[in-house]
Every structure is written in C-alpha cells, then in structure tokens.
Scaffold this motif. Structure first.
Motif, PDB file in Angstrom:
ATOM      1  N   GLY A   1       0.810  -1.209   0.000  1.00 37.66           N
ATOM      2  CA  GLY A   1       0.000   0.000   0.000  1.00 37.66           C
ATOM      3  C   GLY A   1       0.840   1.254   0.000  1.00 37.66           C
ATOM      4  N   GLN A   2       1.933   1.240   0.759  1.00 36.91           N
ATOM      5  CA  GLN A   2       2.833   2.395   0.775  1.00 36.91           C
ATOM      6  C   GLN A   2       3.493   2.590  -0.586  1.00 36.91           C
ATOM      7  OE1 GLN A   2       5.262   1.141   4.060  1.00 36.91           O
ATOM      8  NE2 GLN A   2       4.134   2.372   5.563  1.00 36.91           N
ATOM      9  N   LYS A   3       3.913   1.493  -1.219  1.00 38.35           N
ATOM     10  CA  LYS A   3       4.513   1.606  -2.548  1.00 38.35           C
ATOM     11  C   LYS A   3       3.547   2.234  -3.543  1.00 38.35           C
ATOM     12  CE  LYS A   3       7.552  -2.434  -2.066  1.00 38.35           C
ATOM     13  NZ  LYS A   3       7.804  -3.826  -2.505  1.00 38.35           N
ATOM     14  N   GLN A   4       2.279   1.815  -3.482  1.00 42.93           N
ATOM     15  CA  GLN A   4       1.329   2.358  -4.446  1.00 42.93           C
ATOM     16  C   GLN A   4       1.028   3.820  -4.166  1.00 42.93           C
ATOM     17  OE1 GLN A   4       0.702   2.096  -7.394  1.00 42.93           O
ATOM     18  NE2 GLN A   4      -0.739   0.389  -7.596  1.00 42.93           N
ATOM     19  N   ARG A   5       1.009   4.219  -2.905  1.00 48.46           N
ATOM     20  CA  ARG A   5       0.825   5.630  -2.587  1.00 48.46           C
ATOM     21  C   ARG A   5       2.011   6.455  -3.096  1.00 48.46           C
ATOM     22  NH1 ARG A   5      -0.050   4.274   3.463  1.00 48.46           N
ATOM     23  NH2 ARG A   5       0.323   6.489   3.900  1.00 48.46           N
ATOM     24  N   VAL A   6       3.221   5.910  -2.984  1.00 50.61           N
ATOM     25  CA  VAL A   6       4.394   6.595  -3.538  1.00 50.61           C
ATOM     26  C   VAL A   6       4.278   6.682  -5.058  1.00 50.61           C
ATOM     27  CG1 VAL A   6       6.897   6.484  -3.864  1.00 50.61           C
ATOM     28  CG2 VAL A   6       5.903   5.973  -1.620  1.00 50.61           C
ATOM     29  N   ALA A   7       3.794   5.616  -5.691  1.00 53.36           N
ATOM     30  CA  ALA A   7       3.623   5.636  -7.149  1.00 53.36           C
ATOM     31  C   ALA A   7       2.650   6.737  -7.567  1.00 53.36           C
ATOM     32  CB  ALA A   7       3.142   4.271  -7.634  1.00 53.36           C
ATOM     33  N   ILE A   8       1.590   6.934  -6.789  1.00 50.94           N
ATOM     34  CA  ILE A   8       0.633   8.004  -7.080  1.00 50.94           C
ATOM     35  C   ILE A   8       1.313   9.360  -6.938  1.00 50.94           C
ATOM     36  CG2 ILE A   8      -1.487   9.136  -6.308  1.00 50.94           C
ATOM     37  CD1 ILE A   8      -2.488   6.323  -5.466  1.00 50.94           C
ATOM     38  N   ALA A   9       2.068   9.539  -5.831  1.00 48.12           N
ATOM     39  CA  ALA A   9       2.771  10.808  -5.622  1.00 48.12           C
ATOM     40  C   ALA A   9       3.791  11.063  -6.723  1.00 48.12           C
ATOM     41  CB  ALA A   9       3.446  10.806  -4.251  1.00 48.12           C
ATOM     42  N   ARG A  10       4.470  10.004  -7.166  1.00 44.40           N
ATOM     43  CA  ARG A  10       5.447  10.163  -8.246  1.00 44.40           C
ATOM     44  C   ARG A  10       4.770  10.656  -9.526  1.00 44.40           C
ATOM     45  NH1 ARG A  10       8.968   5.119 -10.455  1.00 44.40           N
ATOM     46  NH2 ARG A  10       6.876   4.470 -11.081  1.00 44.40           N
ATOM     47  N   ALA A  11       3.592  10.118  -9.833  1.00 44.90           N
ATOM     48  CA  ALA A  11       2.858  10.586 -11.003  1.00 44.90           C
ATOM     49  C   ALA A  11       2.435  12.042 -10.840  1.00 44.90           C
ATOM     50  CB  ALA A  11       1.639   9.693 -11.245  1.00 44.90           C
ATOM     51  N   LEU A  12       1.990  12.414  -9.641  1.00 48.09           N
ATOM     52  CA  LEU A  12       1.564  13.787  -9.395  1.00 48.09           C
ATOM     53  C   LEU A  12       2.725  14.771  -9.463  1.00 48.09           C
ATOM     54  CD1 LEU A  12      -0.884  13.175  -6.421  1.00 48.09           C
ATOM     55  CD2 LEU A  12      -1.514  13.942  -8.718  1.00 48.09           C
ATOM     56  N   ALA A  13       3.924  14.294  -9.137  1.00 46.63           N
ATOM     57  CA  ALA A  13       5.092  15.176  -9.148  1.00 46.63           C
ATOM     58  C   ALA A  13       5.377  15.745 -10.528  1.00 46.63           C
ATOM     59  CB  ALA A  13       6.318  14.421  -8.628  1.00 46.63           C
ATOM     60  N   MET A  14       4.876  15.099 -11.562  1.00 47.32           N
ATOM     61  CA  MET A  14       5.065  15.588 -12.929  1.00 47.32           C
ATOM     62  C   MET A  14       4.020  16.629 -13.335  1.00 47.32           C
ATOM     63  SD  MET A  14       7.759  14.122 -14.240  1.00 47.32           S
ATOM     64  CE  MET A  14       7.584  14.075 -16.031  1.00 47.32           C
ATOM     65  N   ARG A  15       3.133  16.973 -12.411  1.00 47.78           N
ATOM     66  CA  ARG A  15       2.070  17.948 -12.672  1.00 47.78           C
ATOM     67  C   ARG A  15       1.250  17.562 -13.906  1.00 47.78           C
ATOM     68  NH1 ARG A  15       5.620  23.555 -12.068  1.00 47.78           N
ATOM     69  NH2 ARG A  15       6.125  23.381  -9.851  1.00 47.78           N
ATOM     70  N   PRO A  16       0.700  16.362 -13.928  1.00 49.16           N
ATOM     71  CA  PRO A  16       0.002  15.896 -15.130  1.00 49.16           C
ATOM     72  C   PRO A  16      -1.323  16.614 -15.344  1.00 49.16           C
ATOM     73  CG  PRO A  16      -0.335  14.354 -13.337  1.00 49.16           C
ATOM     74  CD  PRO A  16       0.648  15.366 -12.841  1.00 49.16           C
TER      75      PRO A  16
ATOM     76  N   GLU B   1      -6.155  -0.405 -12.466  1.00 48.46           N
ATOM     77  CA  GLU B   1      -6.354  -1.389 -11.392  1.00 48.46           C
ATOM     78  C   GLU B   1      -5.311  -1.186 -10.289  1.00 48.46           C
ATOM     79  OE1 GLU B   1      -8.826  -3.173 -10.998  1.00 48.46           O
ATOM     80  OE2 GLU B   1      -9.673  -3.842 -12.909  1.00 48.46           O
ATOM     81  N   ALA B   2      -5.266   0.009  -9.753  1.00 49.64           N
ATOM     82  CA  ALA B   2      -4.204   0.388  -8.819  1.00 49.64           C
ATOM     83  C   ALA B   2      -4.221  -0.401  -7.520  1.00 49.64           C
ATOM     84  CB  ALA B   2      -4.298   1.882  -8.510  1.00 49.64           C
ATOM     85  N   THR B   3      -5.345  -1.047  -7.200  1.00 49.55           N
ATOM     86  CA  THR B   3      -5.425  -1.800  -5.937  1.00 49.55           C
ATOM     87  C   THR B   3      -5.434  -3.313  -6.128  1.00 49.55           C
ATOM     88  OG1 THR B   3      -7.855  -1.707  -5.941  1.00 49.55           O
ATOM     89  CG2 THR B   3      -6.682   0.080  -4.820  1.00 49.55           C
ATOM     90  N   SER B   4      -5.380  -3.775  -7.371  1.00 49.30           N
ATOM     91  CA  SER B   4      -5.600  -5.210  -7.606  1.00 49.30           C
ATOM     92  C   SER B   4      -4.465  -6.088  -7.107  1.00 49.30           C
ATOM     93  CB  SER B   4      -5.822  -5.462  -9.107  1.00 49.30           C
ATOM     94  OG  SER B   4      -4.656  -5.148  -9.841  1.00 49.30           O
ATOM     95  N   ALA B   5      -3.256  -5.534  -6.979  1.00 56.87           N
ATOM     96  CA  ALA B   5      -2.109  -6.338  -6.520  1.00 56.87           C
ATOM     97  C   ALA B   5      -1.902  -6.259  -5.012  1.00 56.87           C
ATOM     98  CB  ALA B   5      -0.841  -5.873  -7.237  1.00 56.87           C
ATOM     99  N   LEU B   6      -2.808  -5.580  -4.301  1.00 56.73           N
ATOM    100  CA  LEU B   6      -2.623  -5.358  -2.873  1.00 56.73           C
ATOM    101  C   LEU B   6      -3.379  -6.391  -2.035  1.00 56.73           C
ATOM    102  CD1 LEU B   6      -3.111  -1.483  -2.726  1.00 56.73           C
ATOM    103  CD2 LEU B   6      -0.955  -2.745  -2.897  1.00 56.73           C
TER     104      LEU B   6
ATOM    105  N   LEU C   1      -4.789  -3.571   2.711  1.00 56.69           N
ATOM    106  CA  LEU C   1      -4.034  -2.408   2.260  1.00 56.69           C
ATOM    107  C   LEU C   1      -4.775  -1.597   1.206  1.00 56.69           C
ATOM    108  CD1 LEU C   1      -0.475  -4.024   1.925  1.00 56.69           C
ATOM    109  CD2 LEU C   1      -1.409  -2.749   3.863  1.00 56.69           C
ATOM    110  N   VAL C   2      -5.885  -2.141   0.712  1.00 53.78           N
ATOM    111  CA  VAL C   2      -6.614  -1.469  -0.367  1.00 53.78           C
ATOM    112  C   VAL C   2      -7.134  -0.113   0.088  1.00 53.78           C
ATOM    113  CG1 VAL C   2      -8.710  -1.570  -1.781  1.00 53.78           C
ATOM    114  CG2 VAL C   2      -7.227  -3.586  -1.589  1.00 53.78           C
ATOM    115  N   GLY C   3      -7.645  -0.051   1.308  1.00 51.53           N
ATOM    116  CA  GLY C   3      -8.287   1.162   1.788  1.00 51.53           C
ATOM    117  C   GLY C   3      -7.375   2.366   1.808  1.00 51.53           C
TER     118      GLY C   3
END
Length: 285
Positions: free
Chosen positions: A168-183, A190-195, A199-201
């Motif tokens: 769950g922490q890795k996926q939250r970091v992945a979201i922040a990494r995407a946001l860092a590019m100011r998209p 399926e961002a929660t399917s591997a969790l 940890l989904v919540g």
C-alpha cells in the motif's frame, strides 16, 4: 488525511467552458485476429473522475495504454487538451519518441505493480523525472515532493527504499510520483488489484482525496464502492465496446442494459458512506 485543494481546481464556469482535457474518438485496436477495442469514444472534462468498469478481458487496460500511446491504436484519435497524441499537427506524420515522451509527461499513469525504482529512495523516486525530464529546479522539485509526501501521509518514509515499504505504501508513492510531474490527467490501471485486502483502503483513500480535490482522473477499477461514490461518470466496457455511459447513481441503481445489470449482480456495488456527500461538495451533481 487532509489534502488541501490544489491550485489547478477550476471554477464550475471555467470547467464547463473549456475543451475536455482528454478526448478519445473512435479508437479501434486489434491484436492478431482479436478485436480488443471497437470504436471506443469517451470525453473527460477538467476536474472530472471517470471510472471504467467491465469484466476482465473487456479492453479496459488496453484503452488506457492507447490513451498515452503505449499501444498505438489501429484507428481513431486521442487528444490531450486539444492536441492530438501520436501525430504531428498539420503534417500528420507520426511523432518521434522524443515528442511522445513530452506529451506523455503530461499524462500520469499508475500501474498495478508500482514500478518504483528500487535503487532510489522514496524522495528519489519522486524527484527523478521532474528534474531530469522536465528540467525543473532541484530545490523547487524537492519542496513539492515533500508536500506530496505529506498529502499521502508518508513524510516519515522520505529516505526509505521501496524494498522496506508495504504494498500500500509503494502504491501511494507511485501516485505521488505521477503527481510530481504535474500531469493534466492521471490514469489508474487497477491500482489496488495487486494489494492485500487490508491495504486497499489506504490507496483508495488517496484516490478519493484526489477526486475530491478536482484532479482529472480516468480510473480502471473493480472497486465498485469507489466507482459508485467517487466517480462523476461511469463508462462500462464489454468485449471491447462501450455498452453504457451514465452518472454513477443511474448506472448502479437503474442500468439501461441487461449486460450492465448482469455485471453488477456478479460484482456487487455497496456504496460507502460519505463519498457521495464529498462529490456534491466539489460541485458535482
């Protein structure tokens, strides 16, 4: 977790007047003899959350990959804020890889399996692309990354390597990494399917806050509660075709097609208290 409203959130009048951030016009995609997508169209306005639902194999992930040209559509067009993706204006020649990279930098994508760089810390993962791809100032990028870590409640993991994080922490970091590019738009595949279920919540919580803040998002998901309560619009795919497009209240309470009714009976769709109220608070009817 409290996430302050971002500066990019438009007024209702501005959002209604401008061209959609993302337009998919008549996309077709075939692998061999198999038609994966057939004449798929959708439109996403600024600040809107669109959830793409459908059974496994219906073409949802392929559609996202066609949006940012990771898969080249066989027919049809994709536009980001009016700019056609994949082809140069006027000349109609295909974009070079460098040109595609520039436009992809405006389309954030969060995959199922995180894809964090294992040799970089959490902070390193967030700042790498803004510094070396967008050529932004290091001090500015670090300050923005630390703000993002606050938003996802992981400031204490700033100097930790991905191997020491939970899924769950890795996926939250992945979201922040995407946001860092100011998209301009953020895609979730399926961002929660591997969790693990517990940890989904925490990941859905970040996505819900982004929806509340007005981040433009296209979300492929099997999380029916999230789709029902956080989406502005539901796009239902089956066998590579758009079967139904509707606001979540209509789709989940009174779907128009028998195929959608069958899907909902199979997957269930219990809403979670509070999110529908959040949607109304950000001006979504």
């Amino acid at each position: 977790m409290s996430v302050p409203a971002p500066a990019f959130l438009p007024s209702a009048a501005d959002a209604a007047a401008e061209r959609p951030v993302l337009e998919v016009d008549g996309i077709w995609k075939k692998f061999g003899e198999h038609d994966v997508l057939t004449d798929v169209s959708l439109s996403v306005r600024r600040g809107q959350t669109v959830c793409i639902l459908g059974p496994s194999g219906s073409g949802k992930s392929t559609l996202l990959r066609c949006v940012n040209w990771l898969e080249r559509p066989d027919h049809g067009h994709v536009y980001l804020s009016g700019q056609r993706i994949g082809f140069r204006p006027v000349s109609e020649l295909p974009m070079s890889q460098a040109e595609l990279a520039q436009i992809r930098a405006r389309i954030g994508m969060v995959f199922q399996h995180f894809n964090l760089w294992p040799h970089l810390t959490v902070l390193g993962n967030l700042i790498e692309a803004p510094i070396f791809v967008q050529r932004r100032l290091r001090d500015e990028v670090i300050a923005e990354a630390e703000t993002l870590l606050d938003k996802i409640d992981l400031r204490d993991k700033r100097d930790v390597y991905p191997a020491r994080l939970s899924g769950g922490q890795k996926q939250r970091v992945a979201i922040a990494r995407a946001l860092a590019m100011r998209p301009a738009v953020l895609l979730f595949d399926e961002a929660t399917s591997a969790l693990d279920p517990e940890l989904v919540g925490e990941v859905l919580g970040v996505m819900e806050e982004l929806a509340q803040d007005g981040m433009t998002m296209v979300v492929v998901t099997h999380e029916m509660g999230f789709a029902r309560d956080a989406a502005d619009e539901i796009v239902f795919l089956d066998h590579g075709r758009v079967v139904e497009v509707a606001p979540p209240e209509k789709f989940f309470e009174a779907p128009e097609t028998e195929r959608a009714r069958q899907f909902l009976q199979r997957y269930g769709a219990a809403p979670r208290a509070g999110l529908a109220r959040r949607r109304s608070q950000r001006g979504v009817e």
